[in-house]
Design a protein around this motif. Structure first.
Motif, PDB file in Angstrom:
ATOM      1  N   GLU A  88       0.828  -1.202   0.000  1.00  0.00           N
ATOM      2  CA  GLU A  88       0.000   0.000   0.000  1.00  0.00           C
ATOM      3  C   GLU A  88       0.871   1.265   0.000  1.00  0.00           C
ATOM      4  O   GLU A  88       1.855   1.360   0.728  1.00  0.00           O
ATOM      5  N   VAL A  89       0.467   2.224  -0.834  1.00  0.00           N
ATOM      6  CA  VAL A  89       1.161   3.511  -0.898  1.00  0.00           C
ATOM      7  C   VAL A  89       0.123   4.616  -0.757  1.00  0.00           C
ATOM      8  O   VAL A  89      -0.839   4.691  -1.525  1.00  0.00           O
ATOM      9  N   HIS A  90       0.304   5.472   0.224  1.00  0.00           N
ATOM     10  CA  HIS A  90      -0.619   6.581   0.471  1.00  0.00           C
ATOM     11  C   HIS A  90      -0.631   7.533  -0.737  1.00  0.00           C
ATOM     12  O   HIS A  90       0.409   7.755  -1.373  1.00  0.00           O
ATOM     13  N   PRO A  91      -1.796   8.114  -1.061  1.00  0.00           N
ATOM     14  CA  PRO A  91      -1.894   9.015  -2.218  1.00  0.00           C
ATOM     15  C   PRO A  91      -0.903  10.171  -2.204  1.00  0.00           C
ATOM     16  O   PRO A  91      -0.535  10.681  -3.268  1.00  0.00           O
ATOM     17  N   LYS A  94       1.005   4.861   5.580  1.00  0.00           N
ATOM     18  CA  LYS A  94       0.370   5.898   6.401  1.00  0.00           C
ATOM     19  C   LYS A  94       0.498   7.299   5.821  1.00  0.00           C
ATOM     20  O   LYS A  94      -0.193   8.219   6.263  1.00  0.00           O
ATOM     21  N   GLY A  95       1.406   7.489   4.871  1.00  0.00           N
ATOM     22  CA  GLY A  95       1.678   8.836   4.381  1.00  0.00           C
ATOM     23  C   GLY A  95       2.435   9.663   5.402  1.00  0.00           C
ATOM     24  O   GLY A  95       2.221  10.874   5.514  1.00  0.00           O
ATOM     25  N   ASP A 136       7.031  13.053   7.748  1.00  0.00           N
ATOM     26  CA  ASP A 136       8.160  13.371   8.624  1.00  0.00           C
ATOM     27  C   ASP A 136       9.150  12.215   8.693  1.00  0.00           C
ATOM     28  O   ASP A 136      10.370  12.413   8.609  1.00  0.00           O
ATOM     29  N   SER A 137       8.640  11.001   8.820  1.00  0.00           N
ATOM     30  CA  SER A 137       9.523   9.824   8.872  1.00  0.00           C
ATOM     31  C   SER A 137      10.151   9.556   7.507  1.00  0.00           C
ATOM     32  O   SER A 137      11.307   9.121   7.422  1.00  0.00           O
ATOM     33  N   PHE A 138       9.401   9.813   6.449  1.00  0.00           N
ATOM     34  CA  PHE A 138       9.925   9.677   5.090  1.00  0.00           C
ATOM     35  C   PHE A 138      11.147  10.578   4.902  1.00  0.00           C
ATOM     36  O   PHE A 138      12.188  10.148   4.394  1.00  0.00           O
TER      37      PHE A 138
END
Length: 361
Positions: free
Chosen positions: A199-202, A256-257, A260-262
């Motif tokens: 899953e990848v958040h929009p 989760k989108g 900040d962690s990305f």
């Protein structure tokens, strides 16, 4: 799958001549691949955003020769002009892939290629160029083998592209592509790239990448030399483990989108890549003073604005500025006002997430 799965048995069709064209994009790694084993096998897994505007268009015109030759027969044109400088790299590539495309010495090839971005601009032209060529050659094989499935076509194109340039295997599809075996990613392989299967958040589906051309000169260190620096590197094993850990962490971040962690992972990966080169033997510093100025400006602006702009780097001085679609206008205004002055002749390229290579008529 193994290498043997890409060796054809027989062909069921004959073709005399033809023409095929592909447009293939570059990509920017989020988790970096640095260090490789024999036969272009990565020392650690990686994942990248496929780009859109930075691309190579390659046409292959092929004609059957009267008899098979002992060597490869091809003419090479770059930007409309004969280019002998690239010939050794193409010959090496064809030699590596001949066992998987055994028809190659039966045809004369005219290879015409051009980039949408300046050569030696710091964009990964080997990724877009080798993937475009691999796709054209796979299209030839598809004409010889009418039973080929699309899944096999994509996997083998990525497999062949890898033998030309490791990162090229991540340019066949989009928008997120992973390459390298990783226990947390089903279907991952050292042999070819795969579309990220989870899953990848929009928010990650419309990302922007503005590439700041700090230094447009030739690479100080070639990719081949750079990867060899990892052999015997005192921190290599910890670095490889870090890449696996970051890929595992990204699974939840993408779902989760979590911007900040990305940002933390992407910027850490960029700086780690350069740290490995600065602590190798021989050692290299590939950043320029303006690279560091840009990084500091991004950090200051992000803290003040509350936006989610971040940077990543390849093995050079240029800076990829990443930011989500919803912050596009605000961040690009900042880039124009405060960052482009650190670029060579204020040159920069506006790019965005792309969805892979395309066959052109």
């Amino acid at each position: 799958m193994t290498e043997k799965d890409f060796i054809p048995r027989t062909y069921d069709t004959f073709i005399e001549k033809g023409r095929v064209t592909y447009k293939s994009p570059s990509n920017i790694a989020l988790v970096k691949y640095w260090g490789k084993k024999e036969n272009q096998i990565p020392a650690n897994p990686s994942i990248s955003f496929t780009l859109d505007a930075c691309a190579t268009i390659t046409t292959v015109i092929f004609s059957k020769m009267e008899s098979e030759k002992d060597s490869f027969s091809f003419d090479l044109f770059f930007e409309g002009k004969p280019n002998e400088d690239f010939r050794p790299k193409i010959e090496t590539f064809l030699d590596r892939i001949e066992v998987y495309l055994p028809f190659l010495k039966s045809y004369h090839l005219t290879i015409e290629t051009s980039n949408s971005f300046p050569h030696s601009s710091g964009i990964a032209s080997s990724a877009s160029g080798m993937s475009a060529l691999a796709l054209c050659l796979m299209e030839m094989e598809r004409k010889l083998n009418g039973q080929m499935t699309q899944a096999h076509f994509i996997a083998k194109a990525s497999f062949l592209a890898r033998l030309g340039s490791g990162s090229a295997c991540r340019s066949i599809e989009g928008n997120l592509v992973q390459w390298g075996e990783h226990k947390g990613t089903q279907g991952s392989s050292d042999l070819f790239g795969i579309k990220y299967p989870y899953e990848v958040h929009p928010v990650f589906e419309k990302y922007h990448d503005t590439i700041l051309l700090v230094d447009k000169g030739q690479k100080q260190v070639s990719s081949t030399v750079g990867h060899k620096l990892m052999h015997g590197h005192p921190f290599a094993e910890n670095r490889f483990a870090q890449a696996h850990e970051n890929l595992s962490a990204l699974k939840g971040i993408f779902a989760k989108g979590d911007l900040d962690s990305f940002i933390k992972i992407v910027e850490s990966e960029a700086l780690t890549l350069h740290a490995m080169m600065m602590t190798s033997q021989p050692y290299f510093v590939l950043m320029k003073p303006n690279t560091l100025e840009i990084i500091q400006k991004i950090w200051t602006y992000r803290e003040k604005s509350g936006t989610h702009v971040c940077f990543t780097l390849d093995a050079g001085a240029n800076v990829h500025v990443l930011y989500p679609e919803k912050e596009k206008e605000e961040v690009y205004d900042f880039i124009q006002k405060e960052l482009v002055l650190y670029c060579e002749n204020q040159q920069h390229i506006c790019d965005r997430i792309g969805y892979g290579a395309k066959k052109l008529n």
